[in-house]
Write an enzyme that holds these catalytic residues in place. Sequence first.
Site, PDB file in Angstrom:
ATOM      1  N   LYS A 161      23.074  78.079   8.332  1.00  0.00           N
ATOM      2  CA  LYS A 161      24.330  77.778   7.903  1.00  0.00           C
ATOM      3  C   LYS A 161      25.381  78.530   7.433  1.00  0.00           C
ATOM      4  CE  LYS A 161      22.552  74.347   5.247  1.00  0.00           C
ATOM      5  NZ  LYS A 161      21.318  74.530   5.527  1.00  0.00           N
ATOM      6  N   ASP A 169      17.657  75.658   5.968  1.00  0.00           N
ATOM      7  CA  ASP A 169      17.401  77.100   6.376  1.00  0.00           C
ATOM      8  C   ASP A 169      17.594  77.276   7.878  1.00  0.00           C
ATOM      9  OD1 ASP A 169      16.020  77.511   3.914  1.00  0.00           O
ATOM     10  OD2 ASP A 169      14.468  76.517   4.499  1.00  0.00           O
ATOM     11  N   GLN A 202      20.629  72.461   1.792  1.00  0.00           N
ATOM     12  CA  GLN A 202      19.645  72.146   2.444  1.00  0.00           C
ATOM     13  C   GLN A 202      19.698  71.435   3.678  1.00  0.00           C
ATOM     14  OE1 GLN A 202      20.403  70.855  -0.797  1.00  0.00           O
ATOM     15  NE2 GLN A 202      19.290  72.193  -1.976  1.00  0.00           N
ATOM     16  N   GLY A 204      20.271  78.294  -0.660  1.00  0.00           N
ATOM     17  CA  GLY A 204      20.821  79.710  -0.455  1.00  0.00           C
ATOM     18  C   GLY A 204      21.408  79.731   1.028  1.00  0.00           C
ATOM     19  N   HIS A 205      22.443  80.835   1.179  1.00  0.00           N
ATOM     20  CA  HIS A 205      22.811  81.221   2.406  1.00  0.00           C
ATOM     21  C   HIS A 205      22.954  82.735   2.362  1.00  0.00           C
ATOM     22  CE1 HIS A 205      24.057  77.045   3.133  1.00  0.00           C
ATOM     23  NE2 HIS A 205      25.268  77.112   2.600  1.00  0.00           N
TER      24      HIS A 205
END
Length: 432
Positions: free
Chosen positions: A16, A13, A226, A40-41
């Site tokens: 990225k 988180d 991650q 997730g991004h």
Amino acid sequence: MANVVVIGSQWGDEGKGKIVDWLSERADVVVRFQGGHNAGHTLVIDGTSYKLSLLPSGVVRPGKLAVIGNGVVIDPHALVAEIARLGQQGVSVTPENLRIAENATLILSLHRELDGLREDAASNSGTKIGTTRRGIGPAYEDKVGRRAIRMMDLVNLESLPGKIDRLLTHHNALRRGLGQDEISHSVILDELSSVRDQLIPYIEPVWRLLDQKKRSGARILFEGAQGTLLDIDHGTYPYVTSSNTVAGQAAAGSGMGPGSIGYVLGITKAYTTRVGEGPFPTEQQNEVGEFLGTRGHEFGTVTGRKRRCGWFDAVLVRQAVATNGITGIALTKLDVLDGLDEIRVCTGYMLDGREIDYLPASQGQQARVEPVYTSLEGWKDSTVGARSWAELPAQAIKYVRLIEELIGAPVALLSTSPEREDTILVQDPFQD
């Protein structure tokens, strides 16, 4: 030009998505090399937000090739749904701009069910890990147990029934032990058959494709999910993910040699957050933590879960620099600290009366460490949208320099808002 690996240097988180998108304009190929749709991004481009889970961030950029490597575990239905969602936003994902490793492992409904059953049982006993219940861990277990269904198995229907039987021999025994009904062969076959035709056009031996791209001089960007502290070996075990998240996995998870990695960029938030259970030495369960969470909009991209927040932990990031071979960091969310009177940084730990400079691997010792802090005066001027050092308050620059000194790595990029243009470039990772 150097190929670049982007990894999270904390518990994930770190932002990225924006950095990978920013770098993808300089890259020709963007490769996802581990994890599943539990990470997730969020990309913000010209005011439009794109939420990605399985697809590499480069897929939203025209002319870029996105690759899902063999180190990723793929929920086929989730992937098809994600491709459709992007299509609704005007992003076309086709076999021309997305390739998937033929030897990538599939996540099935039985993996999701097992993940949830285990978490429910662990919740009752007070030992839950805090997984996303998406079947990631059980799928990796089957991969290591050499009974997984892989992408290539969708092509060869003749061998698929025997592989399903082998898989169910294991899983139905587990289900009986958990008091659950057995799963029939036809359920799994139907589940795979329903997405087979949609996915087969994307399948390729991507190790070969990437080798060809490398030899032709293409710039390759490896995208991790991650963060380092969730690595199955080097993270806060057992409160970790089910794969290796460190930079070395970029080679193994894509089929390229370690010599293909040139620059390791560690994404580092200007404070610390984590989602789920597990140790968090600098966590602030007070007004500071609430301030960071509210100002930083700290909710998981995939799960929506509220993130735990705390001060910057230089001990953990310094450890990540070592385990990843980080060349430089991209420091994100500096603007969240705007307006604080005092900012604290963890420089070491006290463990059983002695000071140490690393996080022990022992779960018991991790729970007992107490942070040692140094304090800095905060800044009142806004850093939001700054695009040069000259636009930053003097105290903000002092904070950044302290972080560099404590972690033993320079800042290569500095992000001052979710917008990709609000980035101060110190060193281009793609330049030799």
